[in-house]
Design a protein around this motif. Structure first.
Motif, PDB file in Angstrom:
ATOM      1  N   TYR A   3       0.842  -1.186   0.000  1.00 15.83           N
ATOM      2  CA  TYR A   3       0.000   0.000   0.000  1.00 15.83           C
ATOM      3  C   TYR A   3       0.880   1.241   0.000  1.00 15.83           C
ATOM      4  O   TYR A   3       1.203   1.807   1.038  1.00 15.83           O
ATOM      5  CB  TYR A   3      -0.946  -0.015   1.196  1.00 15.83           C
ATOM      6  N   GLN A   4       1.304   1.666  -1.200  1.00 19.27           N
ATOM      7  CA  GLN A   4       2.247   2.786  -1.319  1.00 19.27           C
ATOM      8  C   GLN A   4       1.659   4.092  -0.779  1.00 19.27           C
ATOM      9  O   GLN A   4       2.400   4.985  -0.382  1.00 19.27           O
ATOM     10  CB  GLN A   4       2.676   2.956  -2.781  1.00 19.27           C
ATOM     11  N   GLU A   5       0.324   4.188  -0.769  1.00 27.59           N
ATOM     12  CA  GLU A   5      -0.276   5.412  -0.232  1.00 27.59           C
ATOM     13  C   GLU A   5      -0.015   5.557   1.257  1.00 27.59           C
ATOM     14  O   GLU A   5      -0.227   6.619   1.836  1.00 27.59           O
ATOM     15  CB  GLU A   5      -1.790   5.457  -0.517  1.00 27.59           C
ATOM     16  N   TYR A   6       0.473   4.492   1.894  1.00 29.50           N
ATOM     17  CA  TYR A   6       0.769   4.546   3.325  1.00 29.50           C
ATOM     18  C   TYR A   6       2.245   4.822   3.607  1.00 29.50           C
ATOM     19  O   TYR A   6       2.667   4.787   4.758  1.00 29.50           O
ATOM     20  CB  TYR A   6       0.373   3.228   3.997  1.00 29.50           C
ATOM     21  N   LYS A   7       3.022   5.081   2.563  1.00 27.16           N
ATOM     22  CA  LYS A   7       4.459   5.293   2.768  1.00 27.16           C
ATOM     23  C   LYS A   7       4.722   6.465   3.704  1.00 27.16           C
ATOM     24  O   LYS A   7       5.609   6.403   4.567  1.00 27.16           O
ATOM     25  CB  LYS A   7       5.158   5.524   1.424  1.00 27.16           C
ATOM     26  N   GLU A   8       3.967   7.541   3.560  1.00 32.21           N
ATOM     27  CA  GLU A   8       4.166   8.700   4.435  1.00 32.21           C
ATOM     28  C   GLU A   8       3.912   8.335   5.895  1.00 32.21           C
ATOM     29  O   GLU A   8       4.618   8.790   6.799  1.00 32.21           O
ATOM     30  CB  GLU A   8       3.229   9.836   4.006  1.00 32.21           C
TER      31      GLU A   8
END
Length: 196
Positions: A3-8
């Motif tokens: 889930y790249q949107e959770y990298k932050e």
């Protein structure tokens, strides 16, 4: 982490965890931290048996609020169920920090609440940091209602101590949760030095 949107979010967790390891607020492989995953009843949570200086995208898992694994190949922290219960009860909370910082843990050994040693701590810690004795190294489910009821009674509450187990802070961001944990530790240290 898929889930790249959770990298932050995972980056924020990594930064806070590494800082707390350097501060010696959490040594060895205990403690835990988590963040709410936007758009789902999910959370990012540190995997079990991972030291704070090892926290990174590969040692963070995604679970639902019942601790069931959504993504990752490790078991979630033993406190994932408590974190999920808090997220479910308090929709404004998006980050939770739990560490075994020495002064806060020492304070909780013989007190029922954390005294406010500075005006800053009184202002930022919501006027109430209770101590719960859950008689365990991981908070058992039967103690969740007692902790959640305290949040209901005091809407300003953003931290609590666990006897023999450390401290927990909750906030809208990991940065804020970490700042609160640092303030809890400072407050306990000053209170102990003042002989309270």
């Amino acid at each position: 982490m898929k889930y790249q949107e959770y990298k932050e979010l995972s980056d924020a967790m990594e930064q806070a965890a590494h800082k707390f390891y350097q501060l010696r607020y959490q040594m060895s492989n205990g403690g835990n931290l988590s963040m709410r995953a936007p758009g789902h009843d999910w959370m990012l949570v540190k995997a079990t048996d991972v030291a704070f200086d090892e926290v990174c995208a590969d040692t963070i898992v995604v679970t639902d609020f019942d601790g069931n694994l959504i993504e990752g190949n490790r078991k979630p922290s033993k406190e994932a169920l408590l974190h999920g219960a808090i997220y479910r009860e308090l929709p404004e909370v998006c980050a939770i920090m739990h560490c075994h910082s020495p002064y806060a843990t020492a304070w909780a050994d013989k007190h029922e609440t954390l005294d406010f040693s500075t005006r800053h701590s009184e202002m930022k810690l919501g006027g109430n940091v209770p101590v719960f004795d859950t008689h365990s190294y991981a908070v058992p489910k039967e103690y969740f209602p007692m902790i959640l009821e305290e949040f209901r009674k005091n809407k300003e509450m953003n931290a609590f101590l666990l006897r023999g187990h450390g401290q927990v802070t909750v906030a809208g961001t990991m940065r804020e949760a970490a700042y609160l944990a640092e303030l809890v530790e400072e407050t306990a240290q000053i209170s102990l030095l003042a002989g309270r």
